[in-house]
Design a protein around this motif. Structure first.
Motif, PDB file in Angstrom:
ATOM      1  N   LEU A  98     -21.105  23.020  -5.860  1.00  0.00           N
ATOM      2  CA  LEU A  98     -21.273  23.730  -7.136  1.00  0.00           C
ATOM      3  C   LEU A  98     -22.480  24.672  -7.151  1.00  0.00           C
ATOM      4  N   ARG A  99     -23.085  24.881  -5.995  1.00  0.00           N
ATOM      5  CA  ARG A  99     -24.340  25.639  -5.966  1.00  0.00           C
ATOM      6  C   ARG A  99     -24.221  27.007  -6.616  1.00  0.00           C
ATOM      7  N   ALA A 100     -23.195  27.771  -6.300  1.00  0.00           N
ATOM      8  CA  ALA A 100     -23.070  29.124  -6.859  1.00  0.00           C
ATOM      9  C   ALA A 100     -22.858  29.073  -8.368  1.00  0.00           C
ATOM     10  N   ALA A 101     -22.083  28.105  -8.848  1.00  0.00           N
ATOM     11  CA  ALA A 101     -21.856  27.980 -10.284  1.00  0.00           C
ATOM     12  C   ALA A 101     -23.149  27.643 -11.005  1.00  0.00           C
ATOM     13  N   LEU A 102     -23.920  26.729 -10.441  1.00  0.00           N
ATOM     14  CA  LEU A 102     -25.181  26.356 -11.064  1.00  0.00           C
ATOM     15  C   LEU A 102     -26.173  27.516 -11.036  1.00  0.00           C
ATOM     16  N   ASP A 103     -26.222  28.227  -9.919  1.00  0.00           N
ATOM     17  CA  ASP A 103     -27.121  29.382  -9.809  1.00  0.00           C
ATOM     18  C   ASP A 103     -26.739  30.469 -10.804  1.00  0.00           C
ATOM     19  N   ALA A 104     -25.444  30.552 -11.147  1.00  0.00           N
ATOM     20  CA  ALA A 104     -24.979  31.572 -12.092  1.00  0.00           C
ATOM     21  C   ALA A 104     -25.206  31.154 -13.549  1.00  0.00           C
ATOM     22  N   GLY A 105     -25.763  29.969 -13.739  1.00  0.00           N
ATOM     23  CA  GLY A 105     -26.059  29.524 -15.093  1.00  0.00           C
ATOM     24  C   GLY A 105     -24.919  28.806 -15.787  1.00  0.00           C
ATOM     25  N   ILE A 106     -23.858  28.465 -15.061  1.00  0.00           N
ATOM     26  CA  ILE A 106     -22.749  27.724 -15.671  1.00  0.00           C
ATOM     27  C   ILE A 106     -23.222  26.301 -15.953  1.00  0.00           C
ATOM     28  N   GLU A 107     -22.959  25.841 -17.161  1.00  0.00           N
ATOM     29  CA  GLU A 107     -23.441  24.522 -17.568  1.00  0.00           C
ATOM     30  C   GLU A 107     -22.526  23.440 -17.027  1.00  0.00           C
ATOM     31  N   VAL A 108     -23.055  22.665 -16.094  1.00  0.00           N
ATOM     32  CA  VAL A 108     -22.332  21.542 -15.511  1.00  0.00           C
ATOM     33  C   VAL A 108     -23.265  20.343 -15.495  1.00  0.00           C
ATOM     34  N   MET A 109     -22.803  19.239 -16.051  1.00  0.00           N
ATOM     35  CA  MET A 109     -23.580  18.008 -16.080  1.00  0.00           C
ATOM     36  C   MET A 109     -23.058  17.093 -14.982  1.00  0.00           C
ATOM     37  N   ILE A 110     -23.907  16.789 -13.999  1.00  0.00           N
ATOM     38  CA  ILE A 110     -23.494  16.018 -12.828  1.00  0.00           C
ATOM     39  C   ILE A 110     -24.143  14.647 -12.863  1.00  0.00           C
ATOM     40  N   GLY A 111     -23.314  13.612 -12.731  1.00  0.00           N
ATOM     41  CA  GLY A 111     -23.843  12.252 -12.772  1.00  0.00           C
ATOM     42  C   GLY A 111     -23.177  11.346 -11.767  1.00  0.00           C
ATOM     43  N   THR A 112     -23.769  10.165 -11.589  1.00  0.00           N
ATOM     44  CA  THR A 112     -23.266   9.169 -10.647  1.00  0.00           C
ATOM     45  C   THR A 112     -22.909   7.898 -11.396  1.00  0.00           C
ATOM     46  N   GLY A 113     -21.721   7.389 -11.173  1.00  0.00           N
ATOM     47  CA  GLY A 113     -21.302   6.159 -11.822  1.00  0.00           C
ATOM     48  C   GLY A 113     -19.908   5.775 -11.396  1.00  0.00           C
ATOM     49  N   ASP A 114     -19.525   4.558 -11.685  1.00  0.00           N
ATOM     50  CA  ASP A 114     -18.192   4.059 -11.352  1.00  0.00           C
ATOM     51  C   ASP A 114     -17.213   4.568 -12.399  1.00  0.00           C
ATOM     52  N   GLY A 115     -16.269   5.400 -11.984  1.00  0.00           N
ATOM     53  CA  GLY A 115     -15.321   5.974 -12.923  1.00  0.00           C
ATOM     54  C   GLY A 115     -14.484   4.939 -13.640  1.00  0.00           C
ATOM     55  N   ARG A 116     -14.310   3.768 -13.036  1.00  0.00           N
ATOM     56  CA  ARG A 116     -13.524   2.712 -13.665  1.00  0.00           C
ATOM     57  C   ARG A 116     -14.221   2.131 -14.889  1.00  0.00           C
ATOM     58  N   GLU A 117     -15.521   2.347 -14.999  1.00  0.00           N
ATOM     59  CA  GLU A 117     -16.297   1.806 -16.119  1.00  0.00           C
ATOM     60  C   GLU A 117     -16.640   2.862 -17.164  1.00  0.00           C
ATOM     61  N   LEU A 118     -16.404   4.117 -16.844  1.00  0.00           N
ATOM     62  CA  LEU A 118     -16.846   5.191 -17.727  1.00  0.00           C
ATOM     63  C   LEU A 118     -16.129   5.163 -19.066  1.00  0.00           C
ATOM     64  N   GLY A 119     -14.853   4.790 -19.077  1.00  0.00           N
ATOM     65  CA  GLY A 119     -14.106   4.746 -20.329  1.00  0.00           C
ATOM     66  C   GLY A 119     -14.709   3.784 -21.325  1.00  0.00           C
ATOM     67  N   ALA A 120     -15.190   2.640 -20.833  1.00  0.00           N
ATOM     68  CA  ALA A 120     -15.820   1.662 -21.717  1.00  0.00           C
ATOM     69  C   ALA A 120     -17.214   2.117 -22.136  1.00  0.00           C
ATOM     70  N   GLU A 121     -17.902   2.837 -21.247  1.00  0.00           N
ATOM     71  CA  GLU A 121     -19.258   3.290 -21.549  1.00  0.00           C
ATOM     72  C   GLU A 121     -19.278   4.510 -22.465  1.00  0.00           C
ATOM     73  N   GLU A 122     -18.257   5.376 -22.350  1.00  0.00           N
ATOM     74  CA  GLU A 122     -18.215   6.599 -23.152  1.00  0.00           C
ATOM     75  C   GLU A 122     -16.826   6.762 -23.770  1.00  0.00           C
ATOM     76  N   PRO A 123     -16.436   5.870 -24.670  1.00  0.00           N
ATOM     77  CA  PRO A 123     -15.078   5.943 -25.229  1.00  0.00           C
ATOM     78  C   PRO A 123     -14.883   7.168 -26.112  1.00  0.00           C
ATOM     79  N   GLU A 124     -13.670   7.737 -26.024  1.00  0.00           N
ATOM     80  CA  GLU A 124     -13.249   8.852 -26.868  1.00  0.00           C
ATOM     81  C   GLU A 124     -14.303   9.970 -26.916  1.00  0.00           C
ATOM     82  N   THR A 125     -14.640  10.472 -25.728  1.00  0.00           N
ATOM     83  CA  THR A 125     -15.713  11.459 -25.602  1.00  0.00           C
ATOM     84  C   THR A 125     -15.220  12.819 -25.127  1.00  0.00           C
ATOM     85  N   TYR A 126     -14.223  12.872 -24.256  1.00  0.00           N
ATOM     86  CA  TYR A 126     -13.858  14.107 -23.562  1.00  0.00           C
ATOM     87  C   TYR A 126     -12.491  14.617 -24.016  1.00  0.00           C
ATOM     88  N   GLU A 127     -12.405  15.958 -24.092  1.00  0.00           N
ATOM     89  CA  GLU A 127     -11.155  16.586 -24.510  1.00  0.00           C
ATOM     90  C   GLU A 127     -10.154  16.726 -23.363  1.00  0.00           C
TER      91      GLU A 127
END
Length: 512
Positions: free
Chosen positions: A349-378
């Motif tokens: 994603l280096r070029a996108a980030l350098d161009a100022g595109i807003e991307v939030m990058i994180g580390t976590g187990d995707g199997r747990e994300l639904g319970a941690e962030e319910p009803e969050t993403y479109e």
């Protein structure tokens, strides 16, 4: 032309190229080089192929190992192309070659020392799969064996390859498939494990684009496509690069992906846009699944958060980031399970980030994300870990590493990821479940298992979202609300995509 006159252009050398220094001596075609002057060591190009083959046997990936080996040996142009075809071909077709080698050697392949067996596979591919004169392929491989396997092994290699040269490829196929059941014979001829042949047949039947009467022909076409060297596909990330820029650099505009191009020859890294990560090497099927998710009609008003749940190494995330930047009030969130893979995503994603595109990058187990962030993403992309049976043409070693047991382990992960993604999606939001495998257990079976157990999910028709470069819906898709791409039909990897929409749960509707 007189009987003793040398044909114009000379004879062809050990790589099929013209050799003007050949002579006709004693009525036979011979090179002018004296026996005492001939090279006794292996050809550096063939040695690279052998070294990469050994690295792959130890767990490396050919697509990562070969470029390093080519650079280390300073091989370019036709030498690099020869080494690439030799390496990939010998790994890809080892199922057929091992059957032939066993017959020629009079012993099972498992009883041949693995480094020697790799040498024999390289020799067999030159003899049966490349335009190398058989005698030259054998003698050059014996020279390689003398260098890398030892003098004693070189005699064995010489004896086996001389027997291999006694028959054509077609004659050998008839010999080693005689008396075998249909699927077993196809597995040997087309160098796929038999369980994969059965799985691909089941996937073709399930998809329904082929009549039962044509199923055998379609399966064989798919197996042949898996063994064909794929073209290099490029993606121009919107807002960062254009297809025209890639065309100006020597590529050709793709007919399927509107942001894609193909590179007929050369090194993609020589293209500035690729070096700068404004463009990248990416299969058109992978491009299309990201484009489809971004093109889905919006059901939620206002600012939107998109999520790539398991993004590594980041190719689809980079395309989604570029697409999200072209829409108002969209932020892309990217998740990976390990810091190492998260770092790969950041680099992609280096070029996108350098161009100022807003991307939030994180580390976590995707199997747990639904319970941690319910009803969050479109919108959520679930590019689930899979067997990769849809990309066998690009990953030659994958067919020999996967087992039926892997399918069971992966489907459990895939089911958990899809459930988690749906939990993380807002009402009215959309989840795209994607695999680079057509295996029914990893595709429709997973979606059915999840959606049949949830009253808050509906399956949407994904087909209208898949548009070619001319803006038309991609043809030859299933008559079901599912998209399954095929190498032998669409020229892409066998990508699967199914869209699921989150709707209010029955309890919520009752409260309203």
């Amino acid at each position: 032309m007189n009987d003793g006159e040398q044909p114009r252009g000379g004879f062809r050398d050990d790589r099929g190229r013209q050799r003007p220094d050949s002579r006709r001596v004693g009525g036979k075609n011979r090179t002018a080089t004296r026996p005492a002057d001939r090279r006794r060591g292996g050809d550096p190009v063939r040695k690279v192929a052998w070294e990469v083959s050994r690295a792959v046997a130890d767990g490396a990936y050919a697509n990562l190992e070969l470029p390093k080996a080519l650079r280390s040996a300073d091989l370019h142009g036709r030498d690099a192309a020869f080494a690439t075809e030799l390496t990939y071909g010998a790994i890809r077709m080892r199922g057929l070659y091992d059957a032939i080698i066993e017959f020629a050697a009079g012993r099972p392949a498992a009883q041949i020392d693995p480094p020697v067996l790799d040498t024999l596979r390289l020799g067999a591919h030159q003899i049966l799969g490349m335009r190398v004169p058989p005698h030259a392929a054998a003698s050059e491989t014996v020279a390689l064996a003398r260098e890398v396997n030892g003098a004693g092994a070189s005699g064995f290699v010489n004896a086996v390859l001389r027997r291999v040269t006694e028959r054509t490829r077609e004659e050998w196929i008839r010999e080693v498939t005689a008396g075998r059941p249909r699927e077993d014979a196809l597995a040997v001829e087309h160098s796929h494990p038999e369980w994969i042949v059965r799985a691909l047949r089941g996937a073709l039947r399930s998809d329904g684009i082929t009549d039962e009467s044509e199923l055998d022909a379609s399966l064989e076409a798919l197996l042949e496509a898996d063994n064909a060297a794929p073209t290099v596909s490029l993606v121009a990330r919107p807002g960062l690069a254009t297809v025209q820029e890639l065309v100006d650099a020597g590529a050709e505009a793709a007919k399927l992906s509107p942001v894609g191009a193909t590179l007929p020859s050369g090194d993609p890294a020589d293209i500035p846009a690729v070096r700068e990560t404004r463009a990248a090497v990416q299969d058109e099927g992978s491009q299309l699944v990201a484009l489809a998710l971004a093109a889905a009609p919006g059901q939620v008003d206002g600012p939107q958060d998109w999520l790539d749940l398991c993004a590594g190494p980041g190719g689809k995330a980079a395309l989604l980031a570029a697409l999200s930047a072209q829409q108002s009030d969209v932020t892309l969130f990217v998740n990976e399970i390990s810091e190492h893979r998260t770092d790969l995503v950041r680099r992609t994603l280096r070029a996108a980030l350098d161009a100022g595109i807003e991307v939030m990058i994180g580390t976590g187990d995707g199997r747990e994300l639904g319970a941690e962030e319910p009803e969050t993403y479109e919108r959520v992309l679930v590019d689930a870990p899979c067997t990769g049976l849809g990309a066998l043409r690009r990953r030659p070693e994958a067919r020999w590493r996967r087992t039926p047991g892997d399918v069971t382990d992966l489907t459990a992960i895939q089911t958990d990821l899809l459930n988690s993604a749906l939990d993380a999606t807002v009402t009215g939001g959309l989840v795209a479940y994607v695999t680079c495998s057509p295996h029914v257990a990893e595709t429709t079976a997973v979606v059915h298992a999840v959606t049949n157990g949830r009253a808050d999910v509906t399956v949407e028709d994904a087909r209208p979202l898949f548009r070619d470069a001319a803006g038309e819906q991609i043809r030859q898709l299933s008559d079901r609300p599912t998209v399954q791409l095929w190498p032998h039909v669409h020229g892409t990897d066998a990508m699967f995509s199914r869209c699921c929409a989150r709707r209010p749960s029955p309890k919520t509707e009752q409260l309203q």
